[in-house]
Design an enzyme around this catalytic site. Sequence first.
Site, PDB file in Angstrom:
ATOM      1  CB  SER A   1      -8.072   3.850   3.063  1.00 11.36           C
ATOM      2  OG  SER A   1      -7.256   3.170   3.985  1.00 11.36           O
TER       3      SER A   1
ATOM      4  CB  SER B   1      -8.530   0.838   5.741  1.00 13.73           C
ATOM      5  OG  SER B   1      -9.234   2.035   5.627  1.00 13.73           O
TER       6      SER B   1
ATOM      7  CE  LYS C   1      -3.879   1.991   2.691  1.00 13.01           C
ATOM      8  NZ  LYS C   1      -4.743   1.826   3.871  1.00 13.01           N
TER       9      LYS C   1
HETATM   10  N1  GLN Z   1     -13.197   4.404   6.405  1.00 10.80           N
HETATM   11  C1  GLN Z   1     -12.634   4.811   7.651  1.00 10.80           C
HETATM   12  C2  GLN Z   1     -12.211   6.253   7.562  1.00 10.80           C
HETATM   13  O1  GLN Z   1     -12.523   6.861   6.611  1.00 10.80           O
HETATM   14  C3  GLN Z   1     -11.486   3.924   7.997  1.00 10.80           C
HETATM   15  C4  GLN Z   1     -10.286   4.216   7.203  1.00 10.80           C
HETATM   16  C5  GLN Z   1      -9.128   3.351   7.595  1.00 10.80           C
HETATM   17  O2  GLN Z   1      -9.281   2.306   8.219  1.00 10.80           O
HETATM   18  N2  GLN Z   1      -7.940   3.827   7.254  1.00 10.80           N
HETATM   19  O3  GLN Z   1     -11.588   6.783   8.416  1.00 10.80           O
END
Ligand code: GLN
Length: 495
Positions: free
Chosen positions: A154, A178, A79
């Site tokens: 994400s 995420s 990532k």
């Molecule tokens: N969707 C969640 C957010 O927008 C989690 C994102 C994540 O786990 N990095 O913060």
Amino acid sequence: MSMYHTKSVTELSAMLQAGEVSSVELTQYFLQRIASSDEKLNSFISVCADQAMAQAEASDKLLAAGNAPVLTGVPIAHKDIFCTEGVKTSCASKMLDNFISPYDATVVKNMRKAGIVMLGKTNMDEFAMGSSNETSYYGAVKNPWNLEAVPGGSSGGSAAAVGARLAPAATGTDTGGSIRQPAAFCGITGLKPTYGRVSRFGMIAFASSLDQAGPMAQSASDCALLLNAMAGFDEKDSTSIEKEVPDYSADLNKPLDGLRIGLPKEYFAHSEGGIDARVEASIQTALEQYKAMGAELIEIELPNSNLSVPVYYVVAPAECSANLSRFDGVRYGYRCEDPEDLNDLYTRSRGEAFGTEVQRRIMVGTYALSSGYYDAYYLKAQKLRHLISDDFKKAYEKVDVIMAPVTPETAFNIGEKTDDPISMYLSDIFTIAVNLAGIPAMSIPVGFVNNDSGKNMPVGLQIMGNYFDEAKLLNVAHQYQQQTDWHRQMPEEFK
Ligand code: GLN
């Protein structure tokens, strides 16, 4: 024709060790797949063909010499939140579009030491803020099962790349879901470890008390191999835990007789919007399968579950506002043109280089931390966070693992939720409590739902465990995968 993309990491590593394929051959094969198919998905921000080939050649030498570590020569993707020496690390932000890290994140370093070859860096939501991969500076990523749908976020690029088999596996990070949510949306297996199990050093910080890195792959046994390489104490990360790393592959075959599975009633009949009946039906079928394997299903309560989204959206923005203050146009990253004075330099650099969602979070977080509001928001959220953790602690006195859906619905369409941040935030309703408590959890594919767009979309089952019970989660997931082949399914366009 070789079909290396149909093979798991477990299978590829065995083939490499047996000399049935070389790392050079495999790496070339996946680079070729990325070159010919990623146009459809946009799952990579950077592909590093030259470095990958050099690593592959070195791996082949090690393999030929014998005694090479088990993952030697296996190509995977990282990532783009992990710092990688000499390769751009953008965190999918214009802010870091010009950033080349002088060092490797510990996860990257550990995996390199274990023999892993890096194919490239995957797309993601900007600074990992999002649930759909639509906040990336490099554009949205598409779901390999339906190119009109989001891959989740994400870690959407990692999930799409693995789902489409452009890479055998990838790394991800999970602050509020995420790893698990995109894994569920793309039909792959993902694991968020216990907070502190994997070093956060060199992983660009979003919300430091929640962020955790983990593997995203085809199967639980692949995740076990990858976690073996990722996990461990790191003196460079004061929150990483000094606790021995077990061999996560060792217990995969334990029978599940007598396993106590907790089913939190709040996660099944949810009040806020509820859960898609077709998703719930898939989950129920998976639970029946577990029963047939000798597990006992026990209804439990996690009474403070409804607090997790509001608590998260105070804690995460608060921590992000502090973490992102380092991107000021001075030290590294984007700098605006012709600043008039220092203040103009700060405000324009940040205003021009951060996307809307990142700016929204910084503003919410700054507000929640400001004097006069700190007690009402941040402190209150921290107290509620304890209640959420206590719910889990109590539950694990009665059950071994907890199962629930990962998401209330299958992958939604690109653009469907972009104008409505709250509805986007609610797509993490089942994943966020895990991060607030710091426990480990997995997502495994358990079927498909023919959703409203008429496409068969994957459904994920969430398996949550007590602190440091990763080996148990992997065992529970692996046993299911021995009896089913959902994790083996591939999207038509990428077969
Ligand atoms: N969707 C969640 C957010 O927008 C989690 C994102 C994540 O786990 N990095 O913060």
